[in-house]
Scaffold this motif. Structure first.
Motif, PDB file in Angstrom:
ATOM      1  N   GLN A   1      10.468  13.789 -95.714  1.00 35.03           N
ATOM      2  CA  GLN A   1       9.410  12.822 -95.994  1.00 35.03           C
ATOM      3  C   GLN A   1       8.774  13.160 -97.331  1.00 35.03           C
ATOM      4  O   GLN A   1       8.315  14.282 -97.541  1.00 35.03           O
ATOM      5  CB  GLN A   1       8.335  12.843 -94.909  1.00 35.03           C
ATOM      6  CG  GLN A   1       8.768  12.321 -93.557  1.00 35.03           C
ATOM      7  CD  GLN A   1       7.626  12.369 -92.554  1.00 35.03           C
ATOM      8  OE1 GLN A   1       6.692  13.166 -92.676  1.00 35.03           O
ATOM      9  NE2 GLN A   1       7.685  11.518 -91.546  1.00 35.03           N
TER      10      GLN A   1
ATOM     11  N   GLY B   1       5.798  11.687 -99.885  1.00 35.88           N
ATOM     12  CA  GLY B   1       4.726  10.707 -99.915  1.00 35.88           C
ATOM     13  C   GLY B   1       3.644  11.046-100.920  1.00 35.88           C
ATOM     14  O   GLY B   1       3.474  12.211-101.312  1.00 35.88           O
TER      15      GLY B   1
ATOM     16  N   TYR C   1      -0.167   7.960 -96.452  1.00 34.17           N
ATOM     17  CA  TYR C   1       0.609   8.185 -97.667  1.00 34.17           C
ATOM     18  C   TYR C   1       1.614   7.050 -97.859  1.00 34.17           C
ATOM     19  O   TYR C   1       2.200   6.558 -96.887  1.00 34.17           O
ATOM     20  CB  TYR C   1       1.385   9.510 -97.594  1.00 34.17           C
ATOM     21  CG  TYR C   1       0.524  10.740 -97.473  1.00 34.17           C
ATOM     22  CD1 TYR C   1       0.254  11.545 -98.578  1.00 34.17           C
ATOM     23  CD2 TYR C   1      -0.004  11.123 -96.239  1.00 34.17           C
ATOM     24  CE1 TYR C   1      -0.530  12.679 -98.464  1.00 34.17           C
ATOM     25  CE2 TYR C   1      -0.792  12.253 -96.115  1.00 34.17           C
ATOM     26  CZ  TYR C   1      -1.046  13.022 -97.235  1.00 34.17           C
ATOM     27  OH  TYR C   1      -1.825  14.144 -97.108  1.00 34.17           O
TER      28      TYR C   1
ATOM     29  N   SER D   1       5.220   6.397 -98.656  1.00 30.24           N
ATOM     30  CA  SER D   1       6.241   7.400 -98.371  1.00 30.24           C
ATOM     31  C   SER D   1       7.646   6.816 -98.382  1.00 30.24           C
ATOM     32  O   SER D   1       7.856   5.610 -98.211  1.00 30.24           O
ATOM     33  CB  SER D   1       5.983   8.059 -97.013  1.00 30.24           C
ATOM     34  OG  SER D   1       6.096   7.097 -95.972  1.00 30.24           O
TER      35      SER D   1
ATOM     36  N   THR E   1      11.342   8.065 -96.424  1.00 28.71           N
ATOM     37  CA  THR E   1      11.855   8.956 -95.391  1.00 28.71           C
ATOM     38  C   THR E   1      13.377   8.947 -95.404  1.00 28.71           C
ATOM     39  O   THR E   1      14.004   7.922 -95.701  1.00 28.71           O
ATOM     40  CB  THR E   1      11.350   8.539 -94.001  1.00 28.71           C
ATOM     41  OG1 THR E   1      11.776   7.197 -93.721  1.00 28.71           O
ATOM     42  CG2 THR E   1       9.832   8.612 -93.937  1.00 28.71           C
TER      43      THR E   1
ATOM     44  N   THR F   1       3.150   6.613 -94.168  1.00 31.48           N
ATOM     45  CA  THR F   1       3.178   7.737 -93.239  1.00 31.48           C
ATOM     46  C   THR F   1       1.760   8.212 -92.977  1.00 31.48           C
ATOM     47  O   THR F   1       0.964   8.372 -93.909  1.00 31.48           O
ATOM     48  CB  THR F   1       4.018   8.896 -93.790  1.00 31.48           C
ATOM     49  OG1 THR F   1       5.379   8.491 -93.888  1.00 31.48           O
ATOM     50  CG2 THR F   1       3.941  10.114 -92.886  1.00 31.48           C
TER      51      THR F   1
ATOM     52  N   ALA G   1       5.667   7.811 -89.253  1.00 27.23           N
ATOM     53  CA  ALA G   1       6.248   7.165 -90.427  1.00 27.23           C
ATOM     54  C   ALA G   1       6.699   5.760 -90.041  1.00 27.23           C
ATOM     55  O   ALA G   1       7.520   5.593 -89.132  1.00 27.23           O
ATOM     56  CB  ALA G   1       7.419   7.974 -90.956  1.00 27.23           C
TER      57      ALA G   1
END
Length: 408
Positions: free
Chosen positions: A223, A225, A233, A235, A237, A272, A287
């Motif tokens: 992750q 972010g 955040y 982000s 992933t 996230t 997330a």
């Protein structure tokens, strides 16, 4: 009577000044005797207006220092204002204070029958020329590593996507987390986890093999972010999942799974949420990726049927676009009982697949524990099973040894 009245008035004035300024001074400082040192001048610059060259400014986590400086400065101002407003209650001046009593040592001389009183001799330590200073820097990365060897009892549904049989086996579990230190980089989040499980058992019902692999699961999650607001955040992933060893159906050479067969890669963009309790008893990470790309892989289509993994016949991969959601949490109920879980789901709006993994840990000692692992999986892209439909289930009960270390 006049001195008592002055003291009462001064105390009331101190309390009123503190209340009017909405400050939080050290209460002990208000009851210390007032000692006049020198005339002082105070500027109007606030303490939180730091300059780039401020020697007291830390790169991270300096809230405690700012608060301590504000408290110390406020104590000094209040005490000085009290001495200027009520000089009659100031009993001491730093220049006229008596010297503190000296410390003496009594020594006896039995041969002469005398007791002598002498001042103690203070020896200054010699400088060690071989002493080397250590340059202690801030840690940019925090590492947590754990490894366990468990003896397990397993139940696996007949349509489990990686195969396997009910049995008693040995399970190795390795997990390595390396995360960016958010105390040093408060606006960034970069969490990475490598998790690998390998289980093997004797194949009592297999005449072709002495042992079988019934748990082979490699998972890498990442992750990245940038802080949006508070615990949220922006982000990206990444999830990568596969196994390493080949597994076969009992008493046949028909392969069930192999390296990257199946394999899965998922990349998502979204938001996230990351939060934890004050003493880290509970942590939660969520997330949400409204835009997600998912790729299913079957590297060996000669020995395996890719349709068993949701891939079109004759193809090595299948690409999908949709949305995914991943939630992770850890709850420490007591110092010896904890629950960690991971919930993941992806949909391209035609089919849905998801995993819900739960691990309950009961610690007997620091290195000896019992684990209950339950994994519920749903995958509508696979063929429908008569008993379980699109659901799959795995359960492991284990007792074994665990080793863990972390850098903070």
């Amino acid at each position: 009577m006049k001195r008592i009245l002055s003291t009462i008035l001064m105390t009331a004035w101190l309390v009123a000044s503190v209340w009017a300024q909405n400050a939080q001074p050290d209460s002990a400082a208000l009851y210390m005797p007032l000692v006049f040192e020198r005339y002082q001048a105070f500027d109007s610059v606030k303490l939180d207006q730091k300059t780039p060259d401020d020697p007291f400014k830390l790169e991270a986590g300096d809230e405690w220092l700012v608060k301590a400086r504000e408290t110390s400065e406020h104590n000094r101002r209040v005490r000085y204002a009290a001495m200027m407003g009520y000089p009659q209650v100031v009993k001491y001046n730093v220049n006229t204070l008596p010297e503190p009593p000296k410390e003496y040592v009594i020594k006896s001389d039995p041969s002469k029958g005398l007791l002598t009183i002498e001042a103690p001799q203070v020896s200054t330590p010699k400088e060690d020329k071989n002493f080397e200073t250590l340059d202690v820097g801030l840690r940019n990365w925090l590492h947590t590593f754990s490894a366990s060897l468990q003896f397990t009892q397993a139940y696996i549904s007949g349509n489990w996507y990686q195969g396997g049989e009910n049995n008693v086996n040995v399970l190795g579990d390795i997990e390595w987390k390396f995360n960016l230190n958010q105390d040093v980089h408060p606006n960034w989040m970069f969490n990475n986890t490598i998790h690998y499980k390998l289980g093997a058992s004797t194949a009592h019902g297999d005449s072709l093999r002495n042992y079988m692999v019934n748990e082979d699961n490699f998972l890498f999650t990442s992750q990245l972010g940038y802080k949006a607001v508070k615990h949220w955040y922006y982000s990206a992933t990444l999830n990568v999942k596969t196994q390493f060893f080949q597994t076969y159906k009992t008493n046949t050479m028909a392969m069930k799974a192999a390296f990257l067969s199946p394999g899965e890669v998922n990349l998502g963009l979204g938001m996230t949420f990351s939060g934890k309790s004050a003493h880290n008893e509970r942590t939660f990470n969520l997330a949400i990726a409204p835009l997600s790309y998912n790729m299913k892989i079957c590297r060996d289509i000669t020995n395996l049927n890719p349709t068993a993994f949701g891939i079109d016949e004759g193809h090595h991969t299948k690409h999908s676009f949709g949305s995914n959601l991943e939630a992770k949490w850890v709850i420490n109920f007591t110092p010896t009982i904890s629950w960690s879980a991971r919930f993941y789901t992806f949909t391209d709006y035609k089919y849905v697949q998801g995993d819900w993994e739960n691990t309950f840990t009961f610690s007997v000692t620091r290195h000896l524990n019992t684990k209950l692992y339950a994994h519920l999986r749903y995958d509508k892209s696979r063929e429908r099973d008569d008993k379980w439909t699109y659901w799959q289930f795995k359960e492991l009960l284990s007792l074994g040894l665990t080793y863990r270390f972390a850098t903070n």
